[in-house]
Design an enzyme around this catalytic site. Structure first.
Site, PDB file in Angstrom:
ATOM      1  N   ASN A  40       3.315  -7.833   0.063  1.00 57.95           N
ATOM      2  CA  ASN A  40       2.312  -6.651   0.244  1.00 57.95           C
ATOM      3  C   ASN A  40       0.815  -7.300  -0.244  1.00 57.95           C
ATOM      4  OD1 ASN A  40       2.012  -6.124  -2.713  1.00 57.95           O
ATOM      5  ND2 ASN A  40       4.055  -5.669  -2.590  1.00 57.95           N
ATOM      6  N   ASP A  80      10.198  -2.245  -2.758  1.00 55.07           N
ATOM      7  CA  ASP A  80      11.102  -1.252  -2.904  1.00 55.07           C
ATOM      8  C   ASP A  80      12.502  -1.772  -2.177  1.00 55.07           C
ATOM      9  OD1 ASP A  80       9.726   0.551  -4.517  1.00 55.07           O
ATOM     10  OD2 ASP A  80       8.593   1.493  -2.700  1.00 55.07           O
ATOM     11  N   LYS A 109      16.620 -20.277   9.969  1.00 54.20           N
ATOM     12  CA  LYS A 109      15.466 -19.343  10.676  1.00 54.20           C
ATOM     13  C   LYS A 109      16.226 -18.485  11.771  1.00 54.20           C
ATOM     14  CE  LYS A 109      11.120 -19.935  13.089  1.00 54.20           C
ATOM     15  NZ  LYS A 109      10.264 -20.801  13.775  1.00 54.20           N
ATOM     16  N   PHE A 114       2.438   1.821 -13.443  1.00 49.69           N
ATOM     17  CA  PHE A 114       1.248   1.937 -12.634  1.00 49.69           C
ATOM     18  C   PHE A 114       1.852   2.852 -11.349  1.00 49.69           C
ATOM     19  CE2 PHE A 114      -2.788  -0.270 -13.384  1.00 49.69           C
ATOM     20  CZ  PHE A 114      -2.521  -0.336 -14.488  1.00 49.69           C
ATOM     21  N   LYS A 164       5.236  10.969 -11.224  1.00 51.13           N
ATOM     22  CA  LYS A 164       5.868   9.686 -11.298  1.00 51.13           C
ATOM     23  C   LYS A 164       6.100   9.377 -12.711  1.00 51.13           C
ATOM     24  CE  LYS A 164       4.909   6.812  -7.934  1.00 51.13           C
ATOM     25  NZ  LYS A 164       4.240   6.173  -6.846  1.00 51.13           N
TER      26      LYS A 164
HETATM   27  N1  CTP Z   1       8.156  -0.617 -10.425  1.00 51.09           N
HETATM   28  C1  CTP Z   1       9.075  -1.662 -10.877  1.00 51.09           C
HETATM   29  N2  CTP Z   1      10.312  -1.678  -9.827  1.00 51.09           N
HETATM   30  C2  CTP Z   1      10.263  -1.389  -8.843  1.00 51.09           C
HETATM   31  C3  CTP Z   1       9.378  -0.400  -8.194  1.00 51.09           C
HETATM   32  C4  CTP Z   1       8.544  -0.179  -8.937  1.00 51.09           C
HETATM   33  O1  CTP Z   1       9.000  -1.846 -11.953  1.00 51.09           O
HETATM   34  N3  CTP Z   1      11.276  -1.811  -7.959  1.00 51.09           N
HETATM   35  C5  CTP Z   1       7.160  -0.193 -10.953  1.00 51.09           C
HETATM   36  C6  CTP Z   1       5.676  -0.779 -10.574  1.00 51.09           C
HETATM   37  O2  CTP Z   1       5.248  -1.812 -11.349  1.00 51.09           O
HETATM   38  C7  CTP Z   1       4.670   0.422 -11.114  1.00 51.09           C
HETATM   39  C8  CTP Z   1       5.567   1.626 -10.893  1.00 51.09           C
HETATM   40  O3  CTP Z   1       6.965   1.282 -11.008  1.00 51.09           O
HETATM   41  O4  CTP Z   1       4.589   0.365 -12.256  1.00 51.09           O
HETATM   42  C9  CTP Z   1       5.369   2.108  -9.425  1.00 51.09           C
HETATM   43  O5  CTP Z   1       6.340   2.755  -9.002  1.00 51.09           O
HETATM   44  P1  CTP Z   1       6.771   3.233  -7.551  1.00 51.09           P
HETATM   45  O6  CTP Z   1       7.483   4.447  -7.682  1.00 51.09           O
HETATM   46  O7  CTP Z   1       7.496   1.832  -7.002  1.00 51.09           O
HETATM   47  O8  CTP Z   1       5.647   3.446  -6.943  1.00 51.09           O
HETATM   48  P2  CTP Z   1       5.134   3.492  -5.786  1.00 51.09           P
HETATM   49  O9  CTP Z   1       5.444   2.299  -4.931  1.00 51.09           O
HETATM   50  O10 CTP Z   1       3.735   3.866  -5.704  1.00 51.09           O
HETATM   51  O11 CTP Z   1       6.394   4.775  -5.343  1.00 51.09           O
HETATM   52  P3  CTP Z   1       6.143   5.576  -4.158  1.00 51.09           P
HETATM   53  O12 CTP Z   1       6.654   4.775  -2.946  1.00 51.09           O
HETATM   54  O13 CTP Z   1       7.384   6.406  -4.639  1.00 51.09           O
HETATM   55  O14 CTP Z   1       4.974   6.414  -4.049  1.00 51.09           O
END
Ligand code: CTP
Length: 427
Positions: free
Chosen positions: A225, A294, A304, A344, A358
Site C-alpha cells: 500500500n 488486512d 513466478k 492509528f 475502532k
Molecule cells: N493493525 C495491526 N495489524 C493489522 C491491522 C491493523 O496492527 N493486521 C493496526 C494498525 O497499525 C493501526 C490500526 O490497527 O494502528 C488500524 O486498524 P485497522 O482496523 O486495520 O484499520 P483500517 O485498515 O483503517 O481498518 P478498516 O479497514 O476496518 O477501516
C-alpha cells in the site's frame, strides 16, 4: 463527548527557536563541517555565536564563520570589543548551550585539566556549570580516539558534567578508516534538538510499527500500500528525543533510521507480528502506525506465475492477517495497564465515528485518526486523538511537529493512568 482543538501555532515552530548556541571550534580538519553545522543551527531557529581557537583558524577562517553566523567571531581573550574586557564571562552567560565541534583530542585534555590560557577553554571553565550545558563532538584520528588517554579524558569530561556526543566511523582525512570522525552536521543538529527536548518518556521502552507491509503473490509480485512510514518514523524519533528507548519495526520503506533508534526491518504482516511479539514483552508503550495488510495471498506461489495463454487471470485466495495491535492490546501487560497501546486509523470519511468505534473494537486507551488519502506520502498531516474522555484535534502541521505533540499527549495520559492505578492500589 468532550471535543477540543489545539492551535498549531500558525507558522511551523523552529525546533531551536529562541536558543542561543555558542559554537566552539578547536583545531581539526573537521572544521570544514562546522560551516554547515552553523547553517543547520541557524536554519533550526538558533542564534549562533562562534568562538575559535587559534588552531581552528588554521583550518577555516573566522570570516567564513562570521558570514554564516551573522556575528563577529571571537578568537582571543584579549578581544577589545567587550566594554568590560571579559569576553569569556559575557559569552558564556548569554549561552543556552556551548557546543564544541570539532572537539580535538588536545582540547578535550584541556577541558579535563581546566586550562584557561586561551579564550575557548577559559570560557568553558568560566561557564555557570548548572545553567549552561557543555556538549562536545570529538573529532580525531582513530588511533588518537582509541588511545587510553583520550578515552580516560572523555570519561572524566562526562563525570565533570559535559555531554560527550558520539563519533562517526569510516574513512578519515588521514587515509585511515575507523572511529573518530566528527558526526555529520545534521546529526549534531538532531542531537542538540534532542538535548533540549523535555524527557517526558524517560525510562520508557517504546515499540513502534511503521510503513506498509508487503504480501507476496509470487517471487516477483506482491500486494502493498501507499504508506510512506513518515509518521511512524517521526514518532520513533520524537519518542527517542523524549528520553525513551525506542524499537522501530519497519515495513519496506527507504527512510533513514532516526538517531539512537533500534530498527528491525520486516516485509510481511507475519514478519511484523513476529518482531512485535518478540519485543512487546519488554515494552511499556506500543504505537501501531503501520498500514498492515488486512489479507495475504493464501498460497503464494514459489515460482513466478506465468500467463498460460488462455486469457484467464489467475484466481487469488486470501487469508486474513492477525491484527497485531489488537493482539498486543489483549496481552496481560496491556490489560493490567503496564503497556500503553496506541492505535492509528486511516479513514476516508466519518473520521470521528469510525475512529471511536475502532478504539473500542481494538480495546486501546488511545486511537489516532487521520484521513488516509490526505496523509499517505505527505510530509504533513492532521490528527484526531480519541480516548475515553473525548477527542482532541491536532490541526494540520508537519508530521515531525505532530509526532512531538503526540508523544506529549501519550506521556500525559500515561502519567494520569499511573496515578489512577496508584490511587486504586492505595485505596
Ligand atoms: N493493525 C495491526 N495489524 C493489522 C491491522 C491493523 O496492527 N493486521 C493496526 C494498525 O497499525 C493501526 C490500526 O490497527 O494502528 C488500524 O486498524 P485497522 O482496523 O486495520 O484499520 P483500517 O485498515 O483503517 O481498518 P478498516 O479497514 O476496518 O477501516
Amino acid at each position: 463527548m468532550n471535543h477540543q482543538a489545539i492551535d498549531s501555532g500558525g507558522a511551523e515552530a523552529l525546533e531551536l527557536a529562541g536558543r542561543h548556541i555558542v559554537l566552539g571550534l578547536s583545531g581539526g580538519i573537521a572544521c570544514y563541517k562546522s560551516a554547515e553545522l552553523c547553517r543547520g543551527l541557524i536554519k533550526a531557529g538558533a542564534t549562533v555565536q562562534v568562538v575559535m581557537t587559534e588552531a581552528a583558524g588554521q583550518f577555516i577562517t573566522p570570516v567564513t564563520m562570521q558570514a554564516l553566523s551573522g556575528r563577529p567571531v571571537y578568537t582571543s581573550q584579549w578581544d577589545g570589543r567587550e566594554p568590560n574586557g571579559m569576553a569569556h564571562i559575557n559569552l558564556s552567560r548569554e549561552a543556552d548551550a556551548i557546543l564544541i565541534a570539532p572537539c580535538s583530542a588536545d582540547f578535550i585534555a584541556r577541558l579535563v585539566q581546566g586550562r584557561a590560557d586561551e579564550l575557548l577553554s577559559l570560557m568553558c571553565l568560566a561557564r555557570p556549570i548548572d545553567r549552561v550545558p557543555l556538549l562536545v563532538a570529538p573529532a580525531m584520528n582513530r588511533e588518537m580516539y582509541a588511545h587510553p588517554a583520550t578515552q580516560r579524558n572523555l570519561a572524566q569530561l562526562q563525570a565533570d558534567g559535559a555531554v560527550v556526543l558520539g563519533v562517526g566511523s569510516g574513512f578519515q582525512a588521514c587515509g585511515e578508516t575507523g572511529d573518530g570522525r566528527m558526526l555529520e552536521p545534521e546529526q549534531l543538529v538532531e542531537d542538540l534538538i534532542a538535548f533540549f527536548t523535555p524527557k517526558v518518556l524517560q525510562g520508557q521502552q517504546v515499540l513502534v510499527t511503521a510503513g506498509p507491509t508487503y504480501e507476496a503473490i509470487d517471487p516477483v509480485r506482491g500486494i502493498t500500500n501507499l504508506s510512506s512510514g513518515k509518521m511512524g518514523f517521526a514518532i520513533a524519533r520524537a519518542a527517542r528525543e523524549a528520553g525513551a528507548e525506542v524499537t522501530l519495526v519497519a515495513g519496506p520503506v527507504g527512510l533513514a533510521t532516526p538517531r539512537g533508534v533500534t530498527r528491525i526491518n520486516v516485509k510481511s504482516a507475519s514478519n511484523m507480528l513476529a518482531a512485535v511479539a518478540a519485543h512487546a514483552q519488554s515494552a511499556t508503550v506500543f504505537i501501531a502506525t503501520a498500514a498492515v495488510a488486512d489479507w495475504r495471498p493464501a498460497a503464494p506461489s514459489a515460482q513466478k506465475i506465468k500467463k498460460d495463454g488462455s486469457g484467464q487471470a489467475p484466481r487469488l485466495e486470501f487469508t486474513e492477517n492477525t491484527d497485531i495491535l489488537a493482539s498486543v492490546a489483549r496481552s496481560p501487560a496491556a490489560q493490567a495497564g503496564r503497556l500503553f497501546c496506541v492505535g492509528f486509523a486511516a479513514e476516508s470519511h466519518d473520521l470521528l465515528e469510525n475512529a471511536q468505534a475502532k478504539r473500542l473494537r481494538k480495546q486501546v486507551p488511545l486511537l489516532v485518526g487521520n484521513i488516509g488519502p490526505d496523509t499517505f506520502g505527505q510530509d504533513d498531516n492532521a490528527l484526531l486523538l480519541i480516548d475515553a474522555q473525548g477527542s482532541l484535534e491536532l490541526p494540520r502541521a508537519s508530521k515531525r511537529l505532530l509526532a512531538r505533540r503526540l508523544v506529549q499527549e501519550i506521556a500525559q495520559r500515561m502519567a494520569a493512568s499511573a496515578a489512577l492505578h496508584h490511587q486504586a492500589g492505595t485505596a
